[in-house]
Design an enzyme around this catalytic site. Structure first.
Site, PDB file in Angstrom:
ATOM      1  N   CYS A 172     -67.448  44.958  25.678  1.00  0.00           N
ATOM      2  CA  CYS A 172     -66.417  45.796  26.308  1.00  0.00           C
ATOM      3  C   CYS A 172     -65.042  45.413  25.760  1.00  0.00           C
ATOM      4  O   CYS A 172     -64.196  46.274  25.486  1.00  0.00           O
ATOM      5  CB  CYS A 172     -66.433  45.610  27.819  1.00  0.00           C
ATOM      6  SG  CYS A 172     -67.982  46.039  28.632  1.00  0.00           S
ATOM      7  N   ARG A 201     -73.537  53.251  50.328  1.00  0.00           N
ATOM      8  CA  ARG A 201     -73.089  53.485  51.711  1.00  0.00           C
ATOM      9  C   ARG A 201     -73.315  54.932  52.118  1.00  0.00           C
ATOM     10  O   ARG A 201     -73.712  55.222  53.258  1.00  0.00           O
ATOM     11  CB  ARG A 201     -71.600  53.129  51.845  1.00  0.00           C
ATOM     12  CG  ARG A 201     -71.113  53.196  53.292  1.00  0.00           C
ATOM     13  CD  ARG A 201     -71.718  52.066  54.111  1.00  0.00           C
ATOM     14  NE  ARG A 201     -71.452  52.218  55.540  1.00  0.00           N
ATOM     15  CZ  ARG A 201     -72.311  52.748  56.405  1.00  0.00           C
ATOM     16  NH1 ARG A 201     -73.490  53.212  55.995  1.00  0.00           N
ATOM     17  NH2 ARG A 201     -72.016  52.834  57.670  1.00  0.00           N
ATOM     18  N   CYS A 251     -70.505  64.642  57.788  1.00  0.00           N
ATOM     19  CA  CYS A 251     -69.597  63.499  57.615  1.00  0.00           C
ATOM     20  C   CYS A 251     -68.340  63.700  58.450  1.00  0.00           C
ATOM     21  O   CYS A 251     -67.833  62.772  59.087  1.00  0.00           O
ATOM     22  CB  CYS A 251     -69.194  63.355  56.141  1.00  0.00           C
ATOM     23  SG  CYS A 251     -70.552  63.267  54.962  1.00  0.00           S
ATOM     24  N   CYS A 273     -75.628  56.508  55.231  1.00  0.00           N
ATOM     25  CA  CYS A 273     -75.203  57.486  56.242  1.00  0.00           C
ATOM     26  C   CYS A 273     -76.179  58.657  56.304  1.00  0.00           C
ATOM     27  O   CYS A 273     -76.531  59.132  57.389  1.00  0.00           O
ATOM     28  CB  CYS A 273     -73.799  57.993  55.926  1.00  0.00           C
ATOM     29  SG  CYS A 273     -72.479  56.873  56.410  1.00  0.00           S
ATOM     30  N   CYS A 302     -68.215  62.783  62.290  1.00  0.00           N
ATOM     31  CA  CYS A 302     -68.026  61.374  62.632  1.00  0.00           C
ATOM     32  C   CYS A 302     -66.647  60.881  62.207  1.00  0.00           C
ATOM     33  O   CYS A 302     -65.898  60.313  63.003  1.00  0.00           O
ATOM     34  CB  CYS A 302     -69.098  60.512  61.968  1.00  0.00           C
ATOM     35  SG  CYS A 302     -70.681  60.509  62.827  1.00  0.00           S
ATOM     36  N   HIS A 303     -66.316  61.091  60.926  1.00  0.00           N
ATOM     37  CA  HIS A 303     -65.178  60.397  60.330  1.00  0.00           C
ATOM     38  C   HIS A 303     -63.854  61.154  60.435  1.00  0.00           C
ATOM     39  O   HIS A 303     -62.818  60.626  60.031  1.00  0.00           O
ATOM     40  CB  HIS A 303     -65.497  60.055  58.879  1.00  0.00           C
ATOM     41  CG  HIS A 303     -66.683  59.149  58.755  1.00  0.00           C
ATOM     42  ND1 HIS A 303     -66.687  57.862  59.247  1.00  0.00           N
ATOM     43  CD2 HIS A 303     -67.922  59.357  58.226  1.00  0.00           C
ATOM     44  CE1 HIS A 303     -67.864  57.303  59.011  1.00  0.00           C
ATOM     45  NE2 HIS A 303     -68.627  58.191  58.409  1.00  0.00           N
ATOM     46  N   CYS A 325     -63.411  46.954  22.431  1.00  0.00           N
ATOM     47  CA  CYS A 325     -62.610  48.189  22.483  1.00  0.00           C
ATOM     48  C   CYS A 325     -61.422  48.066  23.430  1.00  0.00           C
ATOM     49  O   CYS A 325     -60.326  48.539  23.132  1.00  0.00           O
ATOM     50  CB  CYS A 325     -63.469  49.358  22.917  1.00  0.00           C
ATOM     51  SG  CYS A 325     -64.717  49.867  21.731  1.00  0.00           S
ATOM     52  N   HIS A 326     -61.644  47.413  24.571  1.00  0.00           N
ATOM     53  CA  HIS A 326     -60.663  47.455  25.652  1.00  0.00           C
ATOM     54  C   HIS A 326     -59.811  46.199  25.807  1.00  0.00           C
ATOM     55  O   HIS A 326     -58.867  46.203  26.612  1.00  0.00           O
ATOM     56  CB  HIS A 326     -61.377  47.738  26.978  1.00  0.00           C
ATOM     57  CG  HIS A 326     -62.113  49.043  26.992  1.00  0.00           C
ATOM     58  ND1 HIS A 326     -61.483  50.265  26.968  1.00  0.00           N
ATOM     59  CD2 HIS A 326     -63.447  49.310  27.015  1.00  0.00           C
ATOM     60  CE1 HIS A 326     -62.384  51.241  26.994  1.00  0.00           C
ATOM     61  NE2 HIS A 326     -63.592  50.684  27.015  1.00  0.00           N
TER      62      HIS A 326
END
Length: 260
Positions: free
Chosen positions: A77, A217, A176, A221, A179-180, A80-81
């Site tokens: 990685c 996660r 979703c 749910c 609830c949220h 290139c970075h």
């Protein structure tokens, strides 16, 4: 009733409707709140102190992987970075993003780099190495505001993600949003319901006893409402993740976070 009186009453009515609409909008759009604010003091200290945050073990592993040369081209990685502290600063705040016409999550882009630039196989979702690289990159943007915005390139994806967020699903027939958004701040099983912002992923959940991605996660749910889970790395998952990051725009990243 003369014409002037009617015009006056109509004006008052329009003003009242306008004020009522503003009040409803304000009530429906509460202050953005990270679920960090709902944690105990002990858990907050665990997240804030790098020497206590268990997720930092994955960040350390990510630093090792960043320098590891792979594939027939023997590229890392860093080839290139360079130093991730410089090249990756702010990167995690922008994902998911559209790259060459495809909506790409951060994990998806890591795998794209592996396949395209290192001629190496993609890493499995929730694998230690993919979580480690994701945690390393996200850590470079800790404290920076999420900068995902709606653009001509991502509008269609964002719309689909919003639809998924508001769609009732599963045997419990819940979305979703129910609830949220509708019930955020109330309690479920004695625990406060958070607003569901993704500003700390990947996170170390004490419940899991390991680091996990936002997609893990979300699948939890979906399982909780007895719904068919979106597949890891699927377009549907990327679209929902895009909407959630757009919804949390402006919030500071806490990655890698700690949650109960």
């Amino acid at each position: 009733m003369n014409k002037q009186t009617l015009l006056f009453l109509s004006s008052i009515y329009l003003i009242l409707i306008s004020l009522f609409s503003v009040g409803v909008a304000s009530a429906a759009s509460p202050r953005q709140q990270s679920s960090y604010e709902l944690m105990s003091a002990e858990n907050k200290v665990m997240q804030d102190d790098p020497s206590l945050n268990p997720a930092m073990f994955w960040v350390g592993d990510g630093e090792t992987l960043w320098q590891q040369k792979m594939g027939p081209q023997n590229k890392a990685c860093s080839s290139c970075h360079g130093d991730p502290k410089n090249s990756m600063r702010g990167v995690a705040t922008q994902f998911p993003k559209v790259i060459k016409g495809k909506l790409q999550t951060l994990e998806g882009q890591i795998n794209q780099c592996r396949v395209g630039n290192q001629s190496s196989p993609p890493l499995a979702y929730e694998s230690k190495d993919l979580l480690a690289l994701t945690a390393l990159i996200a850590f470079q943007s800790k404290g920076m505001p999420i900068s995902v915005s709606e653009t001509p390139a991502n509008t269609a994806f964002l719309k689909k993600g919003r639809e998924s967020f508001n769609e009732r699903m599963g045997q419990l027939n819940l979305s979703c949003a129910q609830c949220h958004e509708d019930r955020a701040g109330l309690k479920l099983g004695g625990s406060p319901i958070p607003q569901g912002h993704p500003n700390a992923y990947p996170i170390y959940r004490l419940e899991w006893q390991t680091l996990g991605s936002l997609q893990r996660r979300l699948r939890n749910c979906m399982s909780g409402v007895r719904a068919q889970q979106f597949e890891y790395g699927s377009p549907e998952m990327a679209q929902l993740e895009l909407f959630l990051m757009w919804r949390a725009r402006g919030m500071p990243l806490e990655s890698p976070g700690v949650r109960p």
